[in-house]
Design a protein around this motif. Structure first.
Motif, short mmCIF file in Angstrom:
data_model
loop_
_atom_site.label_atom_id
_atom_site.label_comp_id
_atom_site.label_asym_id
_atom_site.label_seq_id
_atom_site.Cartn_x
_atom_site.Cartn_y
_atom_site.Cartn_z
N ASN A 169 0.90 -1.45 0.09
CA ASN A 169 0.05 0.04 0.05
C ASN A 169 0.75 1.18 0.02
O ASN A 169 2.06 1.30 0.47
CB ASN A 169 -0.86 -0.11 1.22
N SER A 181 -0.58 7.75 7.18
CA SER A 181 -0.53 6.71 7.95
C SER A 181 -1.15 5.58 7.17
O SER A 181 -1.85 5.78 6.32
CB SER A 181 -1.09 6.92 9.29
N LEU A 182 -0.39 4.22 7.33
CA LEU A 182 -0.89 3.16 6.90
C LEU A 182 -1.05 1.96 7.91
O LEU A 182 -0.17 2.00 8.69
CB LEU A 182 0.18 2.59 5.54
C1 LIG Z 1 -4.30 1.41 1.83
O1 LIG Z 1 -4.31 2.13 2.88
C2 LIG Z 1 -5.46 3.00 2.85
C3 LIG Z 1 -5.33 4.31 3.88
O2 LIG Z 1 -5.12 3.78 5.16
C4 LIG Z 1 -7.08 2.35 3.18
O3 LIG Z 1 -8.02 2.89 2.93
C5 LIG Z 1 -6.74 1.14 2.12
O4 LIG Z 1 -7.85 0.04 2.41
C6 LIG Z 1 -5.57 0.36 1.97
N1 LIG Z 1 -5.52 -0.55 0.78
C7 LIG Z 1 -5.15 -2.02 0.91
C8 LIG Z 1 -5.06 -2.59 -0.09
O5 LIG Z 1 -4.66 -2.39 2.13
#
Ligand SMILES: *[C@@H]1O[C@H](CO)[C@@H](O)[C@H](O)[C@H]1NC(C)=O
Ligand SMILES: *[C@@H]1O[C@H](CO)[C@@H](O)[C@H](O)[C@H]1NC(C)=O
Ligand SMILES: *[C@@H]1O[C@H](CO)[C@@H](O)[C@H](O)[C@H]1NC(C)=O
Ligand SMILES: *[C@@H]1O[C@H](CO)[C@@H](O)[C@H](O)[C@H]1NC(C)=O
Ligand SMILES: *[C@@H]1O[C@H](CO)[C@@H](O)[C@H](O)[C@H]1NC(C)=O
Length: 235
Positions: A169, A181-182
């Motif tokens: 991501n 943030s992730l």
């Molecule tokens: C990537 O991160 C975003 C923001 O945190 C989130 O909304 C999204 O579901 C994530 N995608 C995956 C594939 O994990």
């Protein structure tokens, strides 16, 4: 009589057309000559404007106009603006104007205007960035085998989550008041994978390895309680 009038009108139209074409051609050539080079600098470091100064030259900056000049026989100080004093030099080997201890607000449009015969100009649009900060990763939430990685937001900062070399991501926020943030949830089958969180901007990047905190079955692992001592093993 009527014929002559028509002929004149045609001639005038032709003349206007040729005049127009010449103007268009010249204008396009001018834009090529005054092409602006996009360049990047890092706060605290030096930046060289890569246009050789032979004998005499001005360095122009935004609305300030000339901020430094050199000419044959000129000795010592070349800066004309106090804010660039002691930071702006002409490198005597490369012959490039060099600005040291860059600040964020040194960004802008600079022109090296060589006033030797030929009068070459070169324009640079300088953007200055801070080195990106290390992205903190939260302690493992052992009930869900998850962590959150975030980064202090600044211009053009991107946060990326990797499993091994694979991008899981990626996020960035043009709104500089909110920090990207992730969220990472480690699935059981991937418990042994190496996860990393990378913060980057156009001039730098920082990688933090995500502590291993869950076991094969997706259950909280003992390692979770020790993750502060966990160190990346480099082979
Ligand atoms: C990537 O991160 C975003 C923001 O945190 C989130 O909304 C999204 O579901 C994530 N995608 C995956 C594939 O994990
Ligand atoms: C170049 O500049 C450095 C200091 O900035 C000086 O020590 C050196 O003598 C100079 N070299 C020449 C060839 O002028
Ligand atoms: C620079 O100055 C030298 C000596 O005055 C002269 O011979 C030379 O032609 C000049 N170069 C340019 C590009 O004007
Ligand atoms: C998990 O990773 C460690 C270290 O990289 C390795 O020694 C071990 O064999 C791996 N276990 C499995 C089940 O792949
Ligand atoms: C991170 O920075 C290094 C140099 O510091 C560079 O070699 C590398 O390509 C960068 N990686 C990314 C993903 O931008």
């Amino acid at each position: 009589m009527n014929h002559l009038f028509r002929w004149r009108r045609l001639a005038r139209l032709m003349f206007m057309l040729i005049y127009f074409l010449i103007n268009v051609l010249c204008a396009s050539q001018q834009t090529v000559q005054s092409e602006t080079q996009q360049v990047k600098g890092i706060v605290g470091q030096s930046f060289s404007f890569q246009e050789r100064v032979i004998n005499s030259s001005n360095l122009l900056y935004g609305d300030l106009g000339s901020i430094a000049n050199v000419y044959p026989g000129k000795r010592g100080k070349i800066t004309l603006e106090k804010r660039f004093e002691n930071r702006l030099h002409l490198n005597n080997v490369t012959r490039y104007f060099t600005l040291s201890d860059l600040q964020i607000d040194d960004a802008g449009v600079y022109t090296v205007e060589n006033t030797d015969e030929g009068k070459k100009r070169k324009t640079f649009e300088l953007t200055v960035y801070n080195v990106v900060s290390k992205p903190p990763v939260t302690e493992c939430d052992s009930s869900s085998c998850s962590v959150v990685c975030s980064v202090h937001n600044e211009k053009e900062v991107t946060l990326t989550l990797y499993r091994g070399e694979e991008i899981l991501n990626q996020t960035s926020s043009p709104d500089l008041t909110s920090d990207p943030s992730l969220h990472l949830e480690v699935e059981g089958k991937n418990y042994n994978s190496t996860y990393s969180c990378v913060a980057s901007n156009p001039v730098s990047n920082e990688t933090v390895l995500v502590p291993k905190c869950c076991s094969e079955h997706g259950h909280p692992d003992d390692a979770g309680k020790r993750h502060f001592e966990w160190k990346p093993s480099r082979k």
